[in-house]
Design an enzyme around this catalytic site. Structure first.
Site, PDB file in Angstrom:
ATOM      1  N   TYR A   1     -14.104  -5.466   6.014  1.00 24.47           N
ATOM      2  CA  TYR A   1     -12.042  -5.665   5.463  1.00 24.47           C
ATOM      3  C   TYR A   1     -12.550  -7.339   5.414  1.00 24.47           C
ATOM      4  O   TYR A   1     -12.094  -7.851   6.255  1.00 24.47           O
ATOM      5  CB  TYR A   1     -11.004  -5.059   6.051  1.00 24.47           C
ATOM      6  CG  TYR A   1      -9.326  -5.393   5.311  1.00 24.47           C
ATOM      7  CD1 TYR A   1      -9.156  -4.410   4.071  1.00 24.47           C
ATOM      8  CD2 TYR A   1      -9.074  -6.150   5.380  1.00 24.47           C
ATOM      9  CE1 TYR A   1      -8.400  -5.433   2.989  1.00 24.47           C
ATOM     10  CE2 TYR A   1      -7.948  -7.200   4.428  1.00 24.47           C
ATOM     11  CZ  TYR A   1      -7.338  -6.591   3.881  1.00 24.47           C
ATOM     12  OH  TYR A   1      -6.745  -7.035   3.156  1.00 24.47           O
TER      13      TYR A   1
ATOM     14  N   LYS B   1      -4.176 -14.563  10.893  1.00 25.28           N
ATOM     15  CA  LYS B   1      -3.433 -13.929  11.554  1.00 25.28           C
ATOM     16  C   LYS B   1      -2.661 -14.616  12.815  1.00 25.28           C
ATOM     17  O   LYS B   1      -0.958 -14.801  12.686  1.00 25.28           O
ATOM     18  CB  LYS B   1      -4.330 -12.514  12.016  1.00 25.28           C
ATOM     19  CG  LYS B   1      -4.703 -11.829  10.886  1.00 25.28           C
ATOM     20  CD  LYS B   1      -3.895 -10.462  10.886  1.00 25.28           C
ATOM     21  CE  LYS B   1      -4.580  -9.861   9.532  1.00 25.28           C
ATOM     22  NZ  LYS B   1      -5.177  -9.694   9.434  1.00 25.28           N
TER      23      LYS B   1
ATOM     24  N   ASP C   1     -15.734 -14.545   9.703  1.00 29.26           N
ATOM     25  CA  ASP C   1     -14.482 -14.076   9.226  1.00 29.26           C
ATOM     26  C   ASP C   1     -13.630 -13.322  10.363  1.00 29.26           C
ATOM     27  O   ASP C   1     -13.616 -12.260  11.233  1.00 29.26           O
ATOM     28  CB  ASP C   1     -13.857 -12.960   8.245  1.00 29.26           C
ATOM     29  CG  ASP C   1     -12.588 -12.800   7.317  1.00 29.26           C
ATOM     30  OD1 ASP C   1     -11.542 -13.203   8.258  1.00 29.26           O
ATOM     31  OD2 ASP C   1     -12.439 -11.590   6.604  1.00 29.26           O
TER      32      ASP C   1
ATOM     33  N   TYR D   1       0.940  -1.847  -0.032  1.00 28.63           N
ATOM     34  CA  TYR D   1      -0.086   0.229   0.066  1.00 28.63           C
ATOM     35  C   TYR D   1       0.772   1.562  -0.127  1.00 28.63           C
ATOM     36  O   TYR D   1       0.908   2.011   0.775  1.00 28.63           O
ATOM     37  CB  TYR D   1      -0.573   0.334   1.068  1.00 28.63           C
ATOM     38  CG  TYR D   1      -1.961  -1.256   1.513  1.00 28.63           C
ATOM     39  CD1 TYR D   1      -2.956  -1.175   0.933  1.00 28.63           C
ATOM     40  CD2 TYR D   1      -1.675  -2.341   2.513  1.00 28.63           C
ATOM     41  CE1 TYR D   1      -3.589  -2.339   0.840  1.00 28.63           C
ATOM     42  CE2 TYR D   1      -2.535  -3.106   2.100  1.00 28.63           C
ATOM     43  CZ  TYR D   1      -4.060  -2.954   1.845  1.00 28.63           C
ATOM     44  OH  TYR D   1      -4.968  -4.158   1.561  1.00 28.63           O
TER      45      TYR D   1
HETATM   46  C1  LIG Z   1      -5.606  -9.400   7.869  1.00 31.78           C
HETATM   47  C2  LIG Z   1      -7.124  -9.676   7.270  1.00 31.78           C
HETATM   48  C3  LIG Z   1      -7.516 -10.494   5.955  1.00 31.78           C
HETATM   49  C4  LIG Z   1      -6.227 -11.141   5.039  1.00 31.78           C
HETATM   50  O1  LIG Z   1      -5.961 -11.415   5.190  1.00 31.78           O
HETATM   51  P1  LIG Z   1      -4.310 -11.536   4.761  1.00 31.78           P
HETATM   52  O2  LIG Z   1      -3.203 -12.689   5.117  1.00 31.78           O
HETATM   53  O3  LIG Z   1      -3.381 -10.102   5.239  1.00 31.78           O
HETATM   54  O4  LIG Z   1      -4.271 -12.218   3.438  1.00 31.78           O
HETATM   55  C5  LIG Z   1      -8.873 -11.067   6.077  1.00 31.78           C
HETATM   56  N1  LIG Z   1      -9.937 -10.536   6.620  1.00 31.78           N
HETATM   57  C6  LIG Z   1      -9.273 -10.211   7.622  1.00 31.78           C
HETATM   58  C7  LIG Z   1     -10.926  -9.555   8.942  1.00 31.78           C
HETATM   59  C8  LIG Z   1      -8.320  -9.342   8.111  1.00 31.78           C
HETATM   60  O5  LIG Z   1      -7.799  -8.614   9.760  1.00 31.78           O
END
Ligand SMILES: *Cc1c(COP(=O)(O)O)cnc(C)c1O
Length: 418
Positions: free
Chosen positions: A141, A264, A235, A13
């Site tokens: 996101y 994560k 998510d 970014y």
């Molecule tokens: C960071 C994140 C993603 C993407 O994960 P990457 O490992 O960066 O591809 C997807 N959803 C959420 C909620 C996130 O915080």
């Protein structure tokens, strides 16, 4: 100093022409990042929310180095291995309800892609066509790959530039307080023949601005999704593994999603690994004598043994050490420490959930100036948009947490260049 055209790295970014040169990290330990010039920074964000146990935890390091001696990697097609078998069983046991079927990938975005593909394919497997869109929420996101990107906030996300390239999804507002069902119910009804699933970040929309909603709202979303026969994808890539105060955010709403995405903090911030976990009901839609009903996905480094070993070691730590109590203690300290900012001019909001503390400015601050000031104070935080937030390692020592809070209070109260 700005980066030069001749540098080989293309950074995330980043407008390479305008960016200031990144700081060089040479070592990490606990909550500290050591820079090449000898300075140590207290990490307020645990490397994008991954390093829940602090950096270089000896238990995870040992597990990875033992696995490294034996088998760093082997393909997952036609072969299996103990680290993956064990991790899948442990995740199934930890997740609520019958979320029992674990598909490993190598990043959060890909875990979301797999979840979306699972949702779309399960309708195809049922012989229903035309169900290819998802209902997603403004402020969300879900990652940077195409499907994930298409489900991100339509204004703040990358839709403005990539709109023509992206699949078109159905967007709804995410209620912040009570849970008025009518609008959501209507959207689900209006799009009932084209929706494959609903996707939400439970309790906190992270990268979209650390926007929070109460558990009742999540429960309502789950209830409406069920009523309309739509699988709910949670998510939990940001919220999973203790960040919101429970091991998974969905637990606080008593919600069992149909599909969960994890990444994560899955390996305790050590390795890239992600998982898409489905309920037995979802899995059964793929269980068939027809080979075409198989889930059509399979990354080269799927279930990498090193990463699985790191994740198993991370789960050991969740079992052996009081991470959730630590998250609660961090939350209490953030709440108390950041509270004085509520009365300051220029501050729009201060909010805390679990081990997440967020300060929102009334206007848009000069982010470059802010970042510089934090580094000068010896702390590593990454303000974005109109917020600065703290999501430290759950093991952060009290003294370090207090220094982070003091830095945020001082700098947010008087951010020159706002
Ligand atoms: C960071 C994140 C993603 C993407 O994960 P990457 O490992 O960066 O591809 C997807 N959803 C959420 C909620 C996130 O915080």
């Amino acid at each position: 100093m700005t980066e030069r055209r001749g540098d080989h790295l293309w950074r995330p970014y980043t407008q390479m022409k305008l960016a200031v040169a990144p700081l060089e990290a040479v070592a990490t330990s606990g909550s500290r990042i050591t820079l090449a010039d000898g300075r140590a920074l207290i990490d307020g964000i645990a490397s994008w929310w991954t390093a829940v146990h602090g950096y270089n935890h000896p238990h995870i390091r040992d597990a990875v180095s033992n696995q490294l001696q034996r088998m760093p990697h082997v393909m997952f097609g036609g072969l299996t291995h103990a680290p993956a078998e064990k991790l899948a069983a442990r995740l199934a046991a930890l997740l609520p309800g019958d979320l029992n079927h674990v598909f490993f990938t190598d990043s959060g975005s890909v875990a979301v892609e797999v979840a979306l593909k699972m949702a779309v394919q399960l309708w195809l497997n049922r012989g229903v066509s035309g169900r290819t869109r998802v209902l997603a929420f403004r402020g969300g996101y879900h990652g940077d790959t195409m499907g994930a990107m298409s489900a991100c906030d339509p204004d703040e996300g990358m839709h403005r530039r990539f709109g023509a390239y992206l699949p078109s999804q159905v967007f709804c507002d995410l209620p912040r307080t009570a849970a008025p069902e009518a609008a959501l119910d209507a959207a689900m009804a209006a799009h009932r023949h084209e929706l494959a699933a609903v996707i939400v970040e439970p309790l906190v929309q992270g990268a979209g601005g650390m926007l929070m909603h109460p558990p009742e709202v999540l429960a309502t979303i789950a209830r409406l999704s069920r009523r309309h026969g739509l699988p709910l994808i949670a998510d939990e890539i940001f919220t999973g593994f203790g960040r919101t105060g429970s091991l998974f955010a969905c637990e606080q709403a008593g919600v069992v999603p149909d599909i969960v995405c994890l990444s994560k903090a899955l390996t305790g911030g050590t390795m890239a690994l992600a998982a898409t976990v489905a309920t037995s009901e979802i899995f059964s839609q793929f269980w068939s004598d027809d080979p075409a009903h198989a889930l059509m996905h399979g990354p080269t480094f799927m279930a990498n043994p090193l990463a699985c070993a790191a994740a198993n070691a991370s789960l050991d730590l969740f079992e052996a050490e009081p991470r959730l109590a630590q998250a609660e203690a961090i939350g209490a300290r953030l709440d108390e420490g950041l509270a004085p900012l509520r009365k300051k001019p220029g501050i729009a909001d201060v909010r805390v959930l679990g081990a997440i503390g967020v300060v929102q400015f009334a206007g848009t601050p000069d982010l470059a100036v802010l970042k510089q000031k934090f580094v000068e104070r010896g702390v590593w935080v990454r303000p974005f948009g109109d917020i600065v937030y703290l999501t430290p390692a759950l093991t952060i020592p009290e003294g370090d947490l207090d220094r982070l809070i003091a830095a945020v209070c001082d700098i947010a109260a008087a951010p020159e260049g706002r």
